[in-house]
Write an enzyme that holds these catalytic residues in place. Sequence first.
Site, PDB file in Angstrom:
ATOM      1  N   ASP A  23       0.850  -1.206   0.000  1.00  0.00           N
ATOM      2  CA  ASP A  23       0.000   0.000   0.000  1.00  0.00           C
ATOM      3  C   ASP A  23       0.877   1.244   0.000  1.00  0.00           C
ATOM      4  O   ASP A  23       0.575   2.232  -0.677  1.00  0.00           O
ATOM      5  CB  ASP A  23      -0.896   0.048   1.244  1.00  0.00           C
ATOM      6  CG  ASP A  23      -1.814  -1.155   1.350  1.00  0.00           C
ATOM      7  OD1 ASP A  23      -2.122  -1.771   0.309  1.00  0.00           O
ATOM      8  OD2 ASP A  23      -2.223  -1.483   2.487  1.00  0.00           O
TER       9      ASP A  23
HETATM   10 MG    MG Z   1      -0.312  -5.618  -0.993  1.00  0.00          MG
END
Ligand code: MG
Length: 333
Positions: free
Chosen positions: A288
């Site tokens: 992320d």
């Molecule tokens: Mg990931």
Amino acid sequence: MSPTKEYALLCLENPLLALGQIWPRGDNAILAEEKHLGIYEDLLNNYSAKLIAGGGAQNTARGAQYMLPPNSVVYLGGVGDDKYAAILHDAVKQAGLRVEYRVDKKEKTGRCGVVITGHHRSMVTDLGAANHYDLDHLKSPEVWKLVEGATHYFVGGYHLTVCPPAIMALAEEAAKNDKPFVFSLSAPFIPIAFKDALDATAPYWDYVIGNESEALSYAEAHGLETKDIKEIAKHLAALPKANKKRERVAIITQGTDPTVVATNGEVNEHAVHAINPSQITDTTGAGDAFAAGFTAGLVAGAPLAQCVDQGQWLAKLSIQELGPSFPFPKQTY
Ligand code: MG
Ligand code: ADP
Ligand code: MG
């Protein structure tokens, strides 16, 4: 780099209040059953759990805002009308992230308990109100104005489990207006359990980001006869495309191994930013954070190789913190 428009980046997925706690033992990831639901209140009241505005794309949105000028990123998703949502609002305010949540009166805000043990983690997730996001919210005049105002879109693949029509609306808007649409594969189960919904979004991907297990599961679900990450990246980059004005770029991260970038029939590898293992606190959400740095680069108009490097730089910062978090005082790339 070009100056950034206000709320240039619009992100969509499933917001979760993540409660992170260091613990002596464990390594697992489950969806919450009735008997597990007590863990959230337990972590909140009886431990000093770190409270994080979590969920993959909300992590990415916070990370991109970390690297971009103030008021650059807005994030959409569904929450409840409860104290957990209030905690999320506090957390995103501190991160300078604007959120436009759909508020569900009946469902609780999604929560994710994360227990960290050395380099292992156990997670228990209850999607709650995040599972009730809908097209009406996206198409509401205030929110749709933000959609129209943004120059870049980022959608996390977990949202395929919630509201594919909202993803498709953003995807089509991106293609129609030649705006980059960035999509994260998010988890290995997505290409398998949500294959058709995923495939419907594929023509709209200008950038598709995944890790090696997601790439392998994509290959398996689509009968590609290869386990070679570079070949899979090439395949992803070459899938049919709606907006023909942009060549697709497929980016596959591989933990400490080089990041594979495919576009235009070519594949390149980019070494990661090495870190001494003793400095690592928690690799949860490294991907992320990578997506955040990468997408912030795109928004700022950086060249592709720099976008990848920014992603690796931000991921390296994030894994030194508990949960996908970014250090304050702010470091600059
Ligand atoms: Mg990931
Ligand atoms: P995910 O979190 O989705 O599994 P990866 O594990 O591939 O994604 O990590 C994403 C990026 O984070 C990598 O490309 C790398 O830049 C960075 N990263 C992850 N783990 C490490 C590590 N141990 N050391 C340095 N960088 C790392
Ligand atoms: Mg990984």
